[in-house]
Design an enzyme around this catalytic site. Structure first.
Site: not given
Length: 468
Positions: A158, A205, A343, A390
């Site tokens: 996402h 977030h 990431h 995540e």
């Protein structure tokens, strides 16, 4: 297969559960507004005008004007919220409680002085034919014709820059085209296999929740969720329409299944939720609607400790048991797991991408999700970067599939992997349960060849991402 609610038959008692909370949300929020002195003054000065500010139904509104607490409770009010109305009228808790019994204030006071109401004759167990509820069992098999069918799991990154690329019309630029080409199959599939409702697993977030509260699992039980302003202005996409009735049902079942959820009726949603919708359903203007209702399920992966992969997998199983107990309208339900892949956004190691590890994760997610639950937090952080954690969200969608309850193996419809998209590796899978296997021909399946799945960025593309 109805939900276990034996408390519904306790004499003279209304238990405030998730369904009652859904029904009484605006009534209880109105009650809470009376905690401010200026609002109490306005309400007492003109009750009708003050109530015009609140979307109460006719029965709730009249009950407030009549100070009919039994009706307010029947309409979803909770005594602790409603007590603010009583306090505004100068009533004590004893006066409020007494008003619901049919007794005079003096008679109720005398009863309490005499030791209170006796339990004999006022308990469920005093009724003829009562038997105690059996201890809850966690089902491993499901009824074949359940109204809510879990047809497919969808998994996707996402990345916020993906949303920005769509919003700014950059999808055909060389840097972004490869990413969006990987979702063309899915967009066609989504039109043909459109769900009625998506349970969308994502992580907030630092948008809806700040440092003052960090809930581990958040289930959205509201009717709608506005698009958040994450610092750049809200994305120009529609807000999300929820499904409060199904969400309340899920909450009741999952919490009885030993999962502690935080239930939220109002929250904004950020790119973690809106980017997957854009990737799958394409461009939609703010004044349009997404083609599905969405139940947000936010998982804390921002502040440690975060839930383990095994815990997320078991939550998926609990979700599936909840869907199996639904006795409402027939529904095509999908669960989407979003976030990742590898990431890292902070520190000297920022920019870490691990193509081999990502694809191993995808392999295990397809073939051995239970084994994948043994991967510890340090595995994710060390190999996939600090934000790669995540990916535990994906195990919620996978744990709910048929084969994790002894059923048939799901069909892999589509697999895609690409680097980079801004700072992140993009992964995407579509798996269908046997009940929801796609009708698309095999030669239309979107499984990319391995050589096409992974590539390094061209220098010009690396520069282009700065403007995404």
């Amino acid at each position: 297969m109805a939900l276990d609610k034996p408390y519904k038959d306790v004499p003279g008692t209304t238990i405030y559960d998730a369904e009652q909370a859904r029904k009484g949300y605006h009534l209880n929020q109105f009650s809470m507004s009376l905690m401010k002195p200026e609002n109490r003054e306005r309400f007492l000065a003109d009750q009708e005008t003050y109530l015009d500010e609140w979307p109460l139904n006719a029965r709730q509104r009249q009950a407030v004007l009549d100070m009919d607490m039994n009706t307010m409770i029947d309409e979803g009010g909770n005594i602790y919220f409603l007590s603010k109305i009583g306090a505004t009228h100068g009533m004590s808790f004893q006066q409020m409680a007494g008003s619901m019994t049919g007794m005079s204030e003096a008679a109720y006071r005398d009863m309490m002085v005499g030791g209170g109401r006796r339990p004999e004759g006022n308990r469920l167990k005093d009724l003829d034919g009562w038997t105690p509820p059996a201890p809850g069992e966690k089902a491993d098999t499901f009824r074949p014709n359940a109204p809510a069918k879990y047809t497919s799991a969808l998994f996707t990154s996402h990345v916020p820059a993906i949303g920005a690329a769509m919003d700014l019309g950059k999808t055909e630029e060389p840097y972004w085209k490869k990413v969006f080409d990987g979702y063309q199959w899915t967009r066609k599939w989504a039109k043909e296999q459109k769900p009625d409702v998506v349970i969308l697993v994502y992580n907030d977030h630092a948008t809806a929740f700040d440092a003052s509260i960090i809930p581990t699992f958040v289930l959205g039980t509201g009717a709608e969720y506005p698009v958040a302003d994450e610092g750049y202005g809200p994305r120009p996409v529609p807000g999300v329409k929820g499904y409060p009735e199904l969400a309340a049902h899920i909450a009741q079942s999952v919490i009885q299944d030993d999962f502690d959820l935080t239930l939220v009726n109002e929250m904004v949603v950020d790119h973690g939720l809106t980017v997957p919708l854009s990737l799958v359903f394409g461009d939609h203007a703010p004044d349009e609607e997404w083609p599905v209702r969405v139940i947000p399920l936010a998982v804390n992966v921002v502040q440690y400790p975060v839930p383990s992969g095994r815990r997320c997998y078991e939550l998926g199983r609990a979700l599936r048991r909840a869907l199996d107990k639904w006795d409402g309208e027939e529904l095509n339900v999908q669960i989407w797991g979003t976030g990742g892949m590898s990431h890292q956004l902070q520190g000297p190691r920022a920019g870490l991408i691990n193509e081999e590890w990502d694809n191993a994760f995808l392999d295990h997610l397809i073939e051995d999700p239970l084994g994948l639950t043994e991967w510890q937090h340090m595995e994710y952080v060390d190999e996939a970067g600090s934000e790669g954690i995540e990916l535990v969200d994906w195990l919620i969608a996978r744990g709910a599939m048929d084969d994790q309850f002894g059923g048939e193996t799901p069909q892999m419809n589509h697999r895609f992997y690409h680097v980079p998209a801004s700072n992140t590796a993009v992964g995407h899978l579509v798996l269908s349960n046997p009940v929801g296997k796609t009708d698309l021909a095999d030669d239309e399946a979107g499984v990319a060849e391995p050589a096409d799945q992974v590539r390094a960025p061209e220098p010009a593309e690396t520069a282009a991402v700065a403007n995404a």
